[in-house]
Design an enzyme around this catalytic site. Structure first.
Site, mmCIF file in Angstrom:
data_model
loop_
_atom_site.group_PDB
_atom_site.id
_atom_site.type_symbol
_atom_site.label_atom_id
_atom_site.label_comp_id
_atom_site.label_asym_id
_atom_site.label_seq_id
_atom_site.Cartn_x
_atom_site.Cartn_y
_atom_site.Cartn_z
ATOM 1 C CG HIS A 183 -1.856 1.098 1.368
ATOM 2 N ND1 HIS A 183 -1.497 2.328 1.890
ATOM 3 C CD2 HIS A 183 -3.169 1.191 1.045
ATOM 4 C CE1 HIS A 183 -2.543 3.123 1.882
ATOM 5 N NE2 HIS A 183 -3.578 2.463 1.367
ATOM 6 C CB VAL A 224 1.027 4.597 4.201
ATOM 7 C CG1 VAL A 224 0.119 5.722 3.781
ATOM 8 C CG2 VAL A 224 0.245 3.369 4.641
ATOM 9 C CE LYS A 225 0.959 -1.512 5.567
ATOM 10 N NZ LYS A 225 -0.351 -1.029 5.127
ATOM 11 C CB ILE A 226 8.679 -0.544 3.748
ATOM 12 C CG1 ILE A 226 8.246 -0.889 5.170
ATOM 13 C CG2 ILE A 226 10.170 -0.225 3.687
ATOM 14 C CD1 ILE A 226 8.428 0.216 6.178
#
EC number: 2.6.1.92
Length: 386
Positions: free
Chosen positions: A185, A187-189
């Site tokens: 997603h 906002v993930k790493i």
């Protein structure tokens, strides 16, 4: 506006996606296996199956592990609802294990106590799904040992944790679990816009995951129940889903994963600076277990409300009023109305509920500047009136 998390998109990422748009294969092309191999190379897993979301990956992982009606999946209440919902998609039941007060992850001691009672009444779980909250790995060695003793499968929800390490090994290696799931997603790493992946070292599970991803259809002769009629031939051998990732997403993933180590290193730098800037405030800062190396998807502070003259809500709103888009990860799943209809009640998992009353996720992403951090801390200090 300073967001709690956001993607980092470079010209190389854009070029990779545009390259696919100019090609003949927008889906089911060469970028899918390329992305899978790139993640396998960084984790040591033998197999990887890319899908359109981590929720889809959790769903097919549960199906591949034969979760169904009459079975239980146990997970932590301190997670996004998808970790629990995936069991319900399979017709199974869900229960929860309270969290450790320092890591905010599923507590192995609470798990063992619950297993002892479940064995006594004949209601042991088929799957336990630990969640690496904020990117800090759970105590997987302890959970694995309990799995060996009580006979449950382990599904790691590592949506926060690509790039993390446990006891020196990458999360996703599969040493302590049957299947690991990553999220991509924004906002993930790393991101593929939306997307997920299931990793395993088990050949049979990998085959099942691949079938479930794409309608249960195969063109592999060894998986068919009769001889092929011709080169056009395929068979549906399972009830699967259309959970495929597009080549555009996979191309973005290939480009992003090349910067994975840089992103995690930068997140550690930001966390270290927060640790210094926030040291003298009435807060509980993230504690890192010496056996783990966090991916630092989130930086969660806990308010020491007994030492602060304002409420949790007032501090949250004061930060938002200054365009600092803080968040809260997570509302305990068992307190959601849908789950309370199943019989869960407030007070069932007190440590997770205590965490919820005190926690705030402050901005954490690679593009965060020193000035951004200083502003966040300044506004937080003013809001707490200290």
């Amino acid at each position: 506006m300073i967001r709690y998390g956001q993607q980092d998109i470079t010209q190389a990422d854009i070029d990779a996606v545009v390259g696919v748009l100019k090609s003949v294969n927008l889906t089911q092309g060469a970028n899918i296996p390329k992305f899978e191999w790139s993640v396998m190379a960084r984790t040591g897993a033998r197999h990887a199956v890319a899908v359109n979301s981590a929720t889809s990956a959790l769903h097919i992982a549960c199906l591949a592990l034969d979760l169904g009606p009459g079975d239980f999946l146990w997970t932590t209440p301190n997670t996004f609802v998808a970790t629990a919902n995936c069991a319900l998609y399979c017709g199974a039941q869900v229960s929860f294990v309270d969290i450790d007060s320092r890591t905010y992850n599923l507590c192995p001691r609470a798990l063992e106590e619950k297993l002892i009672e479940a064995e006594r009444v004949g209601r042991l779980p088929k799957i336990v799904a630990p969640v690496h909250h904020t990117g800090q790995p759970c105590d997987m060695e302890a959970i694995h040992a309990l799995g060996e003793k009580y006979g449950f499968k382990i599904l790691e929800d590592a949506s926060h944790a690509i790039g993390a390490r446990y006891k020196g090994e990458p999360i996703g290696s599969g040493r302590y679990s049957d299947i690991t799931v990553f999220s991509f997603h924004p906002v993930k790493i790393i991101t593929t816009a939306e997307g997920g992946m299931a990793l395993t070292n088990n050949d049979e599970l990998a085959t099942r995951l691949g079938l479930l991803r794409s309608h249960g259809i195969t063109r592999e002769p060894e998986l068919m129940t009769q001889l092929m009629d011709g080169p056009w031939y395929y068979q549906q051998v399972a009830l699967g889903y259309n959970y495929r990732m597009t080549d555009m997403q996979a191309a973005l993933g290939v480009s992003q994963v090349a910067r994975l180590a840089h992103y995690v290193k930068r997140r550690h730098e930001i966390a270290d600076r927060y640790n210094t800037l926030l040291a003298n405030l009435p807060l509980t800062l993230p504690w890192q277990h010496p056996d783990s190396y966090s991916a630092y998807h989130l930086y969660v502070i806990r308010l020491q409300l007994e030492n602060i003259g304002v409420s949790h809500l007032e501090i949250f709103e004061a930060l938002r009023a200054k365009d600092i888009m803080v968040n809260l990860h997570y509302i305990p799943v068992h307190t959601q109305p849908y789950y309370q209809k199943m019989g869960f009640r407030d007070g069932d998992y007190p440590e997770a509920e205590r965490y919820y009353r005190e926690a705030i996720s402050i901005p954490m992403h690679p593009a965060l500047t020193d000035a951004d951090q200083e502003f966040v801390v300044e506004v937080l200090r003013e809001a707490m009136e200290v």
